[in-house]
Design a protein around this motif. Structure first.
Motif, PDB file in Angstrom:
ATOM      1  N   PRO A  37      15.266  12.127  15.435  1.00 35.71           N
ATOM      2  CA  PRO A  37      14.006  11.463  15.085  1.00 35.71           C
ATOM      3  C   PRO A  37      14.260  10.086  14.495  1.00 35.71           C
ATOM      4  O   PRO A  37      15.110   9.911  13.624  1.00 35.71           O
ATOM      5  CB  PRO A  37      13.396  12.409  14.040  1.00 35.71           C
ATOM      6  CG  PRO A  37      13.968  13.751  14.366  1.00 35.71           C
ATOM      7  CD  PRO A  37      15.364  13.481  14.856  1.00 35.71           C
ATOM      8  N   ASP A  38      13.548   9.076  15.019  1.00 37.98           N
ATOM      9  CA  ASP A  38      13.734   7.704  14.565  1.00 37.98           C
ATOM     10  C   ASP A  38      12.466   7.209  13.873  1.00 37.98           C
ATOM     11  O   ASP A  38      11.519   7.974  13.639  1.00 37.98           O
ATOM     12  CB  ASP A  38      14.126   6.797  15.730  1.00 37.98           C
ATOM     13  CG  ASP A  38      13.098   6.828  16.875  1.00 37.98           C
ATOM     14  OD1 ASP A  38      11.970   7.329  16.665  1.00 37.98           O
ATOM     15  OD2 ASP A  38      13.426   6.341  17.973  1.00 37.98           O
ATOM     16  N   ALA A  39      12.435   5.919  13.551  1.00 37.46           N
ATOM     17  CA  ALA A  39      11.302   5.358  12.808  1.00 37.46           C
ATOM     18  C   ALA A  39      10.004   5.461  13.599  1.00 37.46           C
ATOM     19  O   ALA A  39       8.938   5.736  13.031  1.00 37.46           O
ATOM     20  CB  ALA A  39      11.592   3.900  12.447  1.00 37.46           C
ATOM     21  N   ASP A  40      10.070   5.254  14.909  1.00 36.49           N
ATOM     22  CA  ASP A  40       8.860   5.338  15.721  1.00 36.49           C
ATOM     23  C   ASP A  40       8.314   6.761  15.780  1.00 36.49           C
ATOM     24  O   ASP A  40       7.101   6.982  15.724  1.00 36.49           O
ATOM     25  CB  ASP A  40       9.134   4.835  17.145  1.00 36.49           C
ATOM     26  CG  ASP A  40       9.161   3.312  17.234  1.00 36.49           C
ATOM     27  OD1 ASP A  40       8.623   2.658  16.312  1.00 36.49           O
ATOM     28  OD2 ASP A  40       9.708   2.785  18.215  1.00 36.49           O
ATOM     29  N   GLN A  41       9.219   7.731  15.890  1.00 41.43           N
ATOM     30  CA  GLN A  41       8.750   9.120  15.915  1.00 41.43           C
ATOM     31  C   GLN A  41       8.135   9.497  14.575  1.00 41.43           C
ATOM     32  O   GLN A  41       7.081  10.141  14.521  1.00 41.43           O
ATOM     33  CB  GLN A  41       9.897  10.067  16.262  1.00 41.43           C
ATOM     34  CG  GLN A  41       9.435  11.516  16.456  1.00 41.43           C
ATOM     35  CD  GLN A  41      10.551  12.412  16.978  1.00 41.43           C
ATOM     36  OE1 GLN A  41      11.396  11.988  17.745  1.00 41.43           O
ATOM     37  NE2 GLN A  41      10.545  13.662  16.548  1.00 41.43           N
ATOM     38  N   ALA A  42       8.767   9.078  13.478  1.00 46.87           N
ATOM     39  CA  ALA A  42       8.225   9.379  12.151  1.00 46.87           C
ATOM     40  C   ALA A  42       6.852   8.741  11.956  1.00 46.87           C
ATOM     41  O   ALA A  42       5.923   9.365  11.432  1.00 46.87           O
ATOM     42  CB  ALA A  42       9.197   8.898  11.077  1.00 46.87           C
ATOM     43  N   ALA A  43       6.711   7.476  12.402  1.00 51.93           N
ATOM     44  CA  ALA A  43       5.427   6.798  12.269  1.00 51.93           C
ATOM     45  C   ALA A  43       4.361   7.464  13.138  1.00 51.93           C
ATOM     46  O   ALA A  43       3.215   7.646  12.718  1.00 51.93           O
ATOM     47  CB  ALA A  43       5.572   5.326  12.646  1.00 51.93           C
ATOM     48  N   GLY A  44       4.734   7.829  14.372  1.00 54.44           N
ATOM     49  CA  GLY A  44       3.778   8.482  15.247  1.00 54.44           C
ATOM     50  C   GLY A  44       3.267   9.785  14.683  1.00 54.44           C
ATOM     51  O   GLY A  44       2.064  10.089  14.761  1.00 54.44           O
ATOM     52  N   VAL A  45       4.156  10.563  14.085  1.00 58.25           N
ATOM     53  CA  VAL A  45       3.743  11.840  13.493  1.00 58.25           C
ATOM     54  C   VAL A  45       2.872  11.608  12.259  1.00 58.25           C
ATOM     55  O   VAL A  45       1.874  12.304  12.048  1.00 58.25           O
ATOM     56  CB  VAL A  45       4.981  12.695  13.157  1.00 58.25           C
ATOM     57  CG1 VAL A  45       4.590  13.914  12.334  1.00 58.25           C
ATOM     58  CG2 VAL A  45       5.673  13.144  14.438  1.00 58.25           C
ATOM     59  N   ALA A  46       3.227  10.625  11.425  1.00 56.73           N
ATOM     60  CA  ALA A  46       2.418  10.332  10.240  1.00 56.73           C
ATOM     61  C   ALA A  46       1.008   9.899  10.630  1.00 56.73           C
ATOM     62  O   ALA A  46       0.009  10.330  10.037  1.00 56.73           O
ATOM     63  CB  ALA A  46       3.095   9.253   9.392  1.00 56.73           C
ATOM     64  N   ILE A  47       0.913   9.035  11.641  1.00 54.15           N
ATOM     65  CA  ILE A  47      -0.394   8.595  12.119  1.00 54.15           C
ATOM     66  C   ILE A  47      -1.144   9.773  12.743  1.00 54.15           C
ATOM     67  O   ILE A  47      -2.340   9.972  12.500  1.00 54.15           O
ATOM     68  CB  ILE A  47      -0.233   7.452  13.137  1.00 54.15           C
ATOM     69  CG1 ILE A  47       0.281   6.195  12.434  1.00 54.15           C
ATOM     70  CG2 ILE A  47      -1.549   7.153  13.849  1.00 54.15           C
ATOM     71  CD1 ILE A  47       0.704   5.093  13.388  1.00 54.15           C
ATOM     72  N   GLY A  48      -0.434  10.558  13.544  1.00 58.10           N
ATOM     73  CA  GLY A  48      -1.069  11.715  14.172  1.00 58.10           C
ATOM     74  C   GLY A  48      -1.633  12.688  13.153  1.00 58.10           C
ATOM     75  O   GLY A  48      -2.738  13.223  13.337  1.00 58.10           O
ATOM     76  N   ALA A  49      -0.902  12.932  12.076  1.00 64.65           N
ATOM     77  CA  ALA A  49      -1.391  13.845  11.041  1.00 64.65           C
ATOM     78  C   ALA A  49      -2.664  13.305  10.401  1.00 64.65           C
ATOM     79  O   ALA A  49      -3.627  14.053  10.154  1.00 64.65           O
ATOM     80  CB  ALA A  49      -0.304  14.059   9.986  1.00 64.65           C
ATOM     81  N   ALA A  50      -2.689  11.996  10.136  1.00 58.75           N
ATOM     82  CA  ALA A  50      -3.858  11.399   9.485  1.00 58.75           C
ATOM     83  C   ALA A  50      -5.089  11.443  10.388  1.00 58.75           C
ATOM     84  O   ALA A  50      -6.189  11.794   9.943  1.00 58.75           O
ATOM     85  CB  ALA A  50      -3.554   9.960   9.080  1.00 58.75           C
ATOM     86  N   VAL A  51      -4.914  11.099  11.659  1.00 59.69           N
ATOM     87  CA  VAL A  51      -6.081  11.083  12.549  1.00 59.69           C
ATOM     88  C   VAL A  51      -6.511  12.498  12.899  1.00 59.69           C
ATOM     89  O   VAL A  51      -7.703  12.760  13.130  1.00 59.69           O
ATOM     90  CB  VAL A  51      -5.812  10.250  13.819  1.00 59.69           C
ATOM     91  CG1 VAL A  51      -5.494   8.809  13.451  1.00 59.69           C
ATOM     92  CG2 VAL A  51      -4.702  10.840  14.674  1.00 59.69           C
ATOM     93  N   GLN A  52      -5.555  13.434  12.930  1.00 54.61           N
ATOM     94  CA  GLN A  52      -5.946  14.825  13.192  1.00 54.61           C
ATOM     95  C   GLN A  52      -6.839  15.345  12.073  1.00 54.61           C
ATOM     96  O   GLN A  52      -7.851  16.006  12.320  1.00 54.61           O
ATOM     97  CB  GLN A  52      -4.697  15.693  13.343  1.00 54.61           C
ATOM     98  CG  GLN A  52      -4.937  17.023  14.047  1.00 54.61           C
ATOM     99  CD  GLN A  52      -5.500  18.096  13.140  1.00 54.61           C
ATOM    100  OE1 GLN A  52      -5.340  18.045  11.926  1.00 54.61           O
ATOM    101  NE2 GLN A  52      -6.170  19.069  13.733  1.00 54.61           N
TER     102      GLN A  52
END
Length: 302
Positions: A37-52
């Protein structure tokens, strides 16, 4: 961590008051099995959690979390079980089993979409270049429908993304069909993940995966789409328009634009929302379109 929180807050605010249709599914934190997992994956998951969380509070039902994992590379450094565990630790709802990009289910749907495209449009918009079959999109750009069109006929990335959106419209419908049709071997995404999870030489893993996928060649040929899968696609698209949300780094924006162009040519009642982010720039943008039941589209807005 603070920068991820800011990105997530920006994204959730962009989706405030989304006019509809209901966001049916969400993809975020796309997995790349050839790296940790890299910075983009971490950011994508953080954003995904918030919008979910935002969408779960504003919609009649939360979006399905439908992860995609890029298994095009032979080397496996982040096996599917580790990827799924990562998502479960960071997302508020349990995700569905990850869909490998190599999935025969996606390629079976893509074969049906390829035939639909040829039926809706004369072949004049198609041309061959460097062995591939390309389609001219409404904005004048090209997308590759098939790689090695005279040989292996590998589904191109934009067509594969369109097939994934159709799958995400009714994933249980497609999964059930493949299990009933192919028996225990038909649980495609779990079986592929189990193969990719086994440590060992990359070449041996790839051989096992290809041997497993060979069982589905009858439904994945773009020159001979399967009638059963065609009925599934028709059934999945028979309802009112649906919306799907992708959370991706901003370098995916061009391909997402092409996917919208292809959805329009296919007249699919599927709206695509894209949250594109830049970790370095600490910014998030939203691109969306609207679609009628007949597949007519409103010009995307940013």
């Amino acid at each position: 961590m603070e920068s991820l929180n800011r990105l997530a807050a920006q994204a959730a605010e962009l989706l405030a008051g989304h006019p509809g249709p209901v966001v049916h599914s969400l993809e975020c934190g796309r997995g790349h099995l050839d790296r940790e997992p890299d910075a983009d994956q971490a950011a994508g998951v953080a954003i995904g959690a918030a919008v979910q969380r935002r969408l779960a509070a504003e919609q009649p039902r939360p979006p399905l979390l439908t992860p995609l994992m890029d298994d095009d590379q032979v080397l496996v450094r982040q096996p599917p079980s580790a990827y799924l565990g990562y998502l479960r630790r960071h997302l508020p709802e349990p995700p569905r089993p990850p869909v490998p990009q190599s999935s025969p289910v996606l390629r079976a749907i893509a074969a049906v979409l390829h035939a639909r495209l040829l039926a809706l449009h004369p072949p004049g918009g198609l041309h061959r270049r460097a062995g591939g079959l390309f389609l001219r999109l409404p904005d004048g750009s090209d997308c590759e429908l098939l790689e090695d069109a005279a040989g292996a006929r590998i589904t191109g990335g934009v067509l594969l993304e369109a097939a994934l959106l159709v799958y995400r419209t009714a994933p249980d419908l497609f999964d059930t069909h493949f299990r009933l049709r192919f028996g225990p071997d038909g649980d495609v995404h779990r079986a592929a993940a189990a193969i990719l999870d086994v440590p060992g030489p990359a070449e041996e893993t790839l051989q096992r995966l290809h041997a497993y996928y060979a069982r589905f060649t009858a439904v994945t040929d773009p020159e001979a789409p399967d009638s059963g899968v065609r009925l599934l696609v028709d059934q999945a698209l028979a309802g009112p328009p649906v919306a799907h949300l992708n959370v991706l780094p901003d370098y995916h924006a061009s391909r997402q634009h092409k996917v919208r162009g292809l959805l329009g040519l296919l007249r699919l009642p599927v709206a695509l929302l894209s949250l594109h982010f830049s970790v370095a720039g600490e910014r998030v943008t939203l691109t969306s379109d609207r679609v009628t039941p007949a597949g007519d589209r409103v010009t995307p807005t940013s």
